[in-house]
Design a protein around this motif. Structure first.
Motif, PDB file in Angstrom:
ATOM      1  N   THR A  75      38.666  55.879  85.274  1.00 54.59           N
ATOM      2  CA  THR A  75      39.452  54.930  86.052  1.00 54.59           C
ATOM      3  C   THR A  75      40.804  55.522  86.470  1.00 54.59           C
ATOM      4  O   THR A  75      41.386  55.096  87.458  1.00 54.59           O
ATOM      5  CB  THR A  75      39.737  53.697  85.153  1.00 54.59           C
ATOM      6  OG1 THR A  75      38.572  53.384  84.391  1.00 54.59           O
ATOM      7  CG2 THR A  75      40.186  52.506  85.948  1.00 54.59           C
ATOM      8  N   SER A 105      38.969  57.900  80.392  1.00 53.13           N
ATOM      9  CA  SER A 105      38.914  56.748  81.280  1.00 53.13           C
ATOM     10  C   SER A 105      38.919  57.363  82.676  1.00 53.13           C
ATOM     11  O   SER A 105      39.961  57.825  83.150  1.00 53.13           O
ATOM     12  CB  SER A 105      40.137  55.852  81.078  1.00 53.13           C
ATOM     13  OG  SER A 105      40.237  54.956  82.164  1.00 53.13           O
ATOM     14  N   GLY A 165      36.644  53.398  80.356  1.00 54.57           N
ATOM     15  CA  GLY A 165      37.158  54.223  79.268  1.00 54.57           C
ATOM     16  C   GLY A 165      36.916  53.561  77.924  1.00 54.57           C
ATOM     17  O   GLY A 165      36.578  54.222  76.945  1.00 54.57           O
ATOM     18  N   ASP A 191      41.404  61.608  73.275  1.00 52.16           N
ATOM     19  CA  ASP A 191      41.450  60.898  74.550  1.00 52.16           C
ATOM     20  C   ASP A 191      42.304  61.751  75.488  1.00 52.16           C
ATOM     21  O   ASP A 191      43.511  61.919  75.271  1.00 52.16           O
ATOM     22  CB  ASP A 191      42.075  59.516  74.302  1.00 52.16           C
ATOM     23  CG  ASP A 191      42.185  58.667  75.547  1.00 52.16           C
ATOM     24  OD1 ASP A 191      42.396  59.241  76.627  1.00 52.16           O
ATOM     25  OD2 ASP A 191      42.102  57.433  75.429  1.00 52.16           O
TER      26      ASP A 191
END
Ligand SMILES: Cc1ncc(COP(=O)(O)O)c(C=O)c1O
Length: 391
Positions: A208, A206, A87, A184
């Motif tokens: 992740t 991100s 990210g 974001d």
């Protein structure tokens, strides 16, 4: 390959981007190759010059990564996605691709701690001026605008206090001033919020976190128009190489297939836990956009289709009480990651936001008694049991 425009969100999440090979595989293949073989010197030259589309080298062209990029772009409603190694690499690639020395950016004070460090320490070193403002005070954003403002950057809901930023209003402000708005979207994912449809120019991920959904791999992405993302952001990735591995792209593809189901389940569990926490002694406030007590509950309800899995709460006893509660857990995981089926608990002031100065922490509202929970998919009664011990 399906035409995403003809299908609904869940179908796109399961099928978009897969160009089946001659092997007729049903699952998406992983292409673990660094380079590609050309039919002739002429073809190699045409690929390198850009006259012929196709694979060249996996730093910037890999079929598994491309499948992930096309699927995420289809979910966010963007023309183009560039996948990155994390990210933070997505945020870095956006900044390096779009900004130059002398440009000014306005950043929400309530962004992930490492994002603050990236802007404050590193972007500043390259002559990019940064102004931090309150996510929720539109007047502060307006006052911060300058003729050289090129980018507005925010997270909504923000980490860890779950404040909500008004994407449409901030997109309008950015565009009036010839700037771009980057959002974001880690906390919501496109399953719950689609910033591009609300006027934003760039979505940061991100991967992740929820795109994987099971805490296995690092990755990130930048999504937007061909003009914004397909030129300079892609060009930075191609040149500097913070690229996603095809193995990780495959994991994220599998994650996207269940994204909507998981985000709805995270929202359900988090709502139940937030409502329960509000009733507990020693808890002074619960931050969760799905609660009616949340200051921006209405705004969250208009721009999000669900409140998501992240909540935080403040304990009257300060850091001692917060650490006591965290240490009393037996099942939830003490880790700063989020977006996993496993519930995680963290103390932002000494972990994710530990690198902020005391003044920055105070301005961002990160106190010693604050605990963040990324609510997973375990049984809700087990989660309550695990937390009640430390309360
Ligand atoms: C909201 C948000 N944005 C960006 C990042 C950075 O992502 P990564 O850890 O994949 O570099 C994180 C990481 O926790 C995050 O929570």
């Amino acid at each position: 390959m399906i035409d995403p425009e003809e299908y609904g969100f869940s179908t796109r999440a399961i099928r978009a981007g897969h160009l089946r090979t001659d092997e007729g595989e049903h699952g998406e293949p992983i292409f673990p190759t660094s380079s590609y073989v050309f039919d002739s010197a002429e073809q190699a030259a045409a690929r390198f010059s850009g006259d012929e589309p196709g694979n060249i080298y996996s730093r910037f062209t890999n079929p598994t990564v491309r499948t992930f990029e096309q699927r995420l772009a289809a979910l966010e409603g963007g023309e183009r996605c560039v996948a990155t190694s994390s990210g933070m690499a997505a945020i870095l690639s956006t900044c390096m691709g779009l900004l130059k020395a002398g440009d000014h950016v306005v950043v929400s004070r309530s962004v992930f701690g490492t994002t603050v460090v990236l802007f404050n320490q590193f972007m500043a070193k390259f002559g990019i001026e940064v102004t931090f403002v309150s996510l929720t005070e539109l007047a502060e954003w307006e006052q911060a605008m300058r003729p050289n403002t090129r980018l507005l950057f925010l997270e909504t809901p923000a980490n860890p206090l779950t404040q909500v930023g008004d994407i449409s209003a901030l997109a309008a402000l950015a565009h009036q001033n010839g700037a771009l708005l980057a959002v974001d979207n880690v906390f919501c994912t496109p399953a719950l919020q689609q910033p591009l449809a609300l006027g934003a120019d760039i979505v940061i991920h991100s991967a992740t976190k929820y795109l994987d959904g099971q805490g296995r791999a690092m990755g990130g992405a930048v999504v937007g128009s061909e003009e914004v993302v397909g030129n300079d952001v892609y060009s930075f990735l191609r040149t500097a190489g913070p690229s996603m591995s095809p193995f990780n792209a495959w994991i994220f593809l599998k994650g996207l297939e269940t994204l909507k189901l998981r985000m709805d389940a995270h929202t359900k569990n988090a709502t139940l836990l937030a409502q329960w926490l509000e009733q507990q002694p020693g808890v002074s406030v619960v931050h969760y956009p799905g609660l009616e007590s949340h200051v921006q509950h209405e705004l969250a309800s208009t721009q999000q289709s669900g409140a998501g899995g992240i909540l935080s709460f403040e304990l009257e006893g300060g850091q001692e009480a917060a650490w006591g509660l965290i240490n009393a857990t037996k099942m939830v995981s003490i880790t700063a990651n989020l977006g996993d089926t496993k519930t995680t608990i963290t103390h932002p002031a000494t972990t994710t936001h530990g690198r902020l100065t005391p003044e920055e922490k105070q301005q961002a509202g990160i106190g010693g008694g604050l605990v963040r929970v990324a609510v997973g998919l375990e049984d809700i009664e087990d989660l309550k049991q695990d937390l009640v011990r430390g309360l």
